[in-house]
Design a protein around this motif. Sequence first.
Motif, short mmCIF file in Angstrom:
data_model
loop_
_atom_site.label_atom_id
_atom_site.label_comp_id
_atom_site.label_asym_id
_atom_site.label_seq_id
_atom_site.Cartn_x
_atom_site.Cartn_y
_atom_site.Cartn_z
N THR A 159 96.88 38.68 114.03
CA THR A 159 97.78 37.75 115.11
C THR A 159 98.01 38.64 116.08
O THR A 159 97.78 39.79 116.20
N ARG A 160 98.26 37.64 117.31
CA ARG A 160 98.33 38.14 118.71
C ARG A 160 99.58 38.48 119.14
O ARG A 160 100.85 37.70 118.62
N GLU A 161 99.76 39.59 119.67
CA GLU A 161 101.06 40.16 119.80
C GLU A 161 101.41 40.39 121.45
O GLU A 161 100.30 40.23 122.15
N ARG A 162 102.48 40.61 121.97
CA ARG A 162 102.64 40.60 123.38
C ARG A 162 101.92 42.03 123.78
O ARG A 162 101.24 41.97 124.86
N THR A 163 101.81 42.98 123.05
CA THR A 163 100.94 44.26 123.43
C THR A 163 99.59 44.51 122.87
O THR A 163 99.23 45.60 123.26
N GLY A 164 99.22 43.34 122.42
CA GLY A 164 97.64 43.28 121.91
C GLY A 164 97.75 42.60 120.53
O GLY A 164 98.03 41.26 120.41
N TRP A 165 97.31 43.19 119.54
CA TRP A 165 97.02 42.62 118.12
C TRP A 165 97.72 43.55 117.14
O TRP A 165 97.80 44.53 117.24
N ARG A 166 97.79 42.74 115.84
CA ARG A 166 98.27 43.15 114.72
C ARG A 166 97.31 42.86 113.52
O ARG A 166 97.05 41.53 113.45
N LEU A 167 96.62 43.60 112.98
CA LEU A 167 95.89 43.44 111.63
C LEU A 167 96.48 43.88 110.45
O LEU A 167 96.91 45.06 110.34
N LYS A 168 96.48 43.03 109.54
CA LYS A 168 97.18 43.07 108.25
C LYS A 168 96.07 42.92 107.07
O LYS A 168 95.36 41.68 107.33
N ALA A 169 96.19 43.89 106.20
CA ALA A 169 95.20 43.68 105.09
C ALA A 169 95.98 42.94 104.21
O ALA A 169 97.01 43.18 103.79
N ASP A 170 95.10 42.05 103.31
CA ASP A 170 95.70 41.35 102.18
C ASP A 170 95.45 42.19 100.89
O ASP A 170 95.48 43.28 100.83
N ALA A 171 95.21 41.52 99.94
CA ALA A 171 94.66 42.21 98.80
C ALA A 171 93.10 42.35 98.61
O ALA A 171 92.35 41.97 98.02
#
Length: 412
Positions: free
Chosen positions: A42-54
């Motif tokens: 996901t795109r955030e104001r300060t960069g990116w956020r990477l989330k791991a699923d299962a």
Amino acid sequence: MPDRVQVPLGEYESAPLEPGQLTPRDIDRLRALQTRGCLTLTRERTGWRLKADATVGVLVLDRVRVVISPKFAIPGEQLMSWLAYALGTPVPATARRWTTGPDGYADLVAAALLEQCERLLREGLRRDYVRRRSVESALRGRLDFAAQATRRYGQLDQLHMRTFEREADIWDNRVLGSALKAALSLTTNPDLARTLRDIARAFPQAPTPAAALRALDRIHYTRLNARYRPAHGWARLLLGGGGVSDLLTDRGTTADGLLLRMPALWEAVVRRLGTEAVGPRGGHAVPGGKGAGITVRGDLGNASAFRPDLLLSVPERGTAHRRLLPVDAKYKRYDRHGVSADDVHQLLTYGGGYGPAESPIAVIVHPRTGGHAQRILQVRGPNGLLGTIHVLGVDTRTTPEQATDWIGSVLH
């Protein structure tokens, strides 16, 4: 290019990334993996956020290396044991703690492949007859009359021949050479990389990793090549990106890596656990195929069919009759919260579709830690009992053999 920045993640956890840490190619590859349910970007104001699923494993991008460790239900020190059980291979001597190496899962799988390849070299690589075409001054094998007439115009100073030579350059060995090369690109352990490189020189390679995967799908095991099965199991993980039953590779779009989808692993584990648990008591797994699924007809479009992860045929206690028992693997926190309404509806459908109308039964098997656990859900309506769902929690800190014995006693 400088060394990649290490980004540690836990299963279902997230981490921020700076704008400059992802290249446009990385973003495309991560979006492709997101469509497969492996992670979320996901795109955030300060960069990116990477989330791991299962998903756990290693993901190698242009500027960062993401290491996702297991956090949910299978402890890191037990992951390789359960993975080996799902693949039907011996537990490797390298099944050590997840945290002992910077590459975690990738490091362990590469070492497991290396262990099997070293064993094959000690025993001697399998050789088979390979057809070759050659041009020599003395006749060996069969003369290629067409080539001799069209290329040498009847001259006999050089002979075009067809020969069969016993060589190690066969697909059984080529897929291992390709897998060893893939392992080299994933590990950062210098000692492991050095040994992988040395062993890889003894194995021929397939033209491409995709060709090696296609060859693995075609290989049939006999007494001549049965000893290759464990090595091929680890090779498939490395060549396919880590999936147990499905591959995570979208050609041209995914990053290099070794990712394991934990729900797929758990399904493979449950299929073997259930099959081995009922075997000593006269039960067996019902193979999939035409007529084995629950079908839906009359809707728009074609008829659809669905079936549980495992369907067992078990003898009824005290009678000569048998019954079908549907079993579904759920990689969910059912040790901490109740079974969802969707899963209750699904298991009721399985129970009603395969079980007797007077007592439909279905089984959920989920992972947990802290001991095995069982609870029974009874679903009732105004007219009485609709079905019974047995919810079995398998303690993943125990061995697969202990889990098999416990499930067998419960299902009996």
